[in-house]
Write a protein that holds these residues in place. Structure first.
Motif, PDB file in Angstrom:
ATOM      1  N   GLN A  55      -3.916   7.363  -0.818  1.00  0.00           N
ATOM      2  CA  GLN A  55      -2.584   7.887  -1.311  1.00  0.00           C
ATOM      3  C   GLN A  55      -1.875   7.689  -2.482  1.00  0.00           C
ATOM      4  N   ASP A  56      -1.141   5.738  -2.075  1.00  0.00           N
ATOM      5  CA  ASP A  56      -0.611   4.666  -2.737  1.00  0.00           C
ATOM      6  C   ASP A  56      -1.611   3.506  -2.086  1.00  0.00           C
ATOM      7  N   GLU A  57      -2.574   2.663  -2.792  1.00  0.00           N
ATOM      8  CA  GLU A  57      -3.373   1.544  -1.620  1.00  0.00           C
ATOM      9  C   GLU A  57      -2.667   0.867  -1.672  1.00  0.00           C
ATOM     10  N   SER A  58      -1.599  -0.104  -2.644  1.00  0.00           N
ATOM     11  CA  SER A  58      -0.495  -0.946  -3.259  1.00  0.00           C
ATOM     12  C   SER A  58       0.012  -0.255  -1.851  1.00  0.00           C
ATOM     13  N   ALA A  59       0.375   0.359  -1.639  1.00  0.00           N
ATOM     14  CA  ALA A  59       2.065   0.607  -1.088  1.00  0.00           C
ATOM     15  C   ALA A  59       1.261   1.444  -0.056  1.00  0.00           C
ATOM     16  N   GLY A  60      -0.298   1.526   0.531  1.00  0.00           N
ATOM     17  CA  GLY A  60      -0.320   1.097   1.949  1.00  0.00           C
ATOM     18  C   GLY A  60      -0.045   2.955   2.656  1.00  0.00           C
ATOM     19  N   ARG A  61       0.094   3.564   1.953  1.00  0.00           N
ATOM     20  CA  ARG A  61       0.326   4.944   2.347  1.00  0.00           C
ATOM     21  C   ARG A  61      -1.350   6.003   2.390  1.00  0.00           C
ATOM     22  N   ALA A  88      -5.315  -0.957  12.579  1.00  0.00           N
ATOM     23  CA  ALA A  88      -6.881  -2.262  13.211  1.00  0.00           C
ATOM     24  C   ALA A  88      -7.535  -2.331  12.079  1.00  0.00           C
ATOM     25  N   LEU A  89      -8.861  -1.083  11.764  1.00  0.00           N
ATOM     26  CA  LEU A  89      -9.662  -1.731  10.937  1.00  0.00           C
ATOM     27  C   LEU A  89      -9.607  -1.455   9.850  1.00  0.00           C
ATOM     28  N   LEU A  90      -8.316  -1.685   8.895  1.00  0.00           N
ATOM     29  CA  LEU A  90      -7.626  -1.717   8.064  1.00  0.00           C
ATOM     30  C   LEU A  90      -7.281  -3.191   7.757  1.00  0.00           C
ATOM     31  N   GLY A  91      -6.457  -3.805   9.111  1.00  0.00           N
ATOM     32  CA  GLY A  91      -5.949  -5.300   9.524  1.00  0.00           C
ATOM     33  C   GLY A  91      -4.390  -5.092   8.250  1.00  0.00           C
ATOM     34  N   ARG A  92      -4.293  -3.868   8.003  1.00  0.00           N
ATOM     35  CA  ARG A  92      -3.148  -4.548   6.873  1.00  0.00           C
ATOM     36  C   ARG A  92      -1.780  -2.801   7.640  1.00  0.00           C
TER      37      ARG A  92
END
Length: 129
Positions: A55-61, A88-92
């Motif tokens: 939804q918002d990659e920079s915010a991690g949504r 775990a896959l995304l590491g963030r």
């Protein structure tokens, strides 16, 4: 639990646990191009899969939907095991909007562990087509 001690905490109305990332069963994670694509999915008759899109990659949504027909769950509105594995896959750190009324928060906690929690608000049942 069988995996050993699991840390837990609360933050207001939200509850969190910290668990090893390899504890839940594997999920098939499929990234789609947009939240609208995720919303438009039909409920599959087989599989064990999490579809998701930023939804918002920079915010991690993230917008996600989870289907587990192989386990008798056509669609799950808040799936901690899939969220834990995706984190775990995304590491963030990520915040997942999965079903109506659910918000799942997950973040790496070090040493192969993920902290996961959030809130779920009961919503009226709806018929999925």
């Amino acid at each position: 639990p069988p995996v050993g001690p699991i840390r837990a905490r609360t933050d207001g109305a939200k509850a969190f646990i910290t668990a090893p990332a390899n504890v839940p069963p594997p999920w098939d994670h499929r990234q789609l191009v947009s939240p609208e694509t995720v919303d438009a999915l039909a409920v599959p008759s087989k599989g064990h899969v999490q579809y998701w899109a930023w939804q918002d990659e920079s915010a991690g949504r993230i917008r996600a939907r989870v289907f587990s027909a192989d386990y008798g769950v056509p669609e799950d509105r808040a799936t901690g095991s899939a969220a834990l594995r995706l984190c775990a896959l995304l590491g963030r750190a990520i915040t997942i909007e999965q079903g109506a009324g659910s918000e799942i928060l997950a973040r790496p906690a070090g040493e192969g562990e993920i902290e996961i929690g959030g809130r779920v608000v009961r919503q009226p049942d709806r018929i999925l087509e």
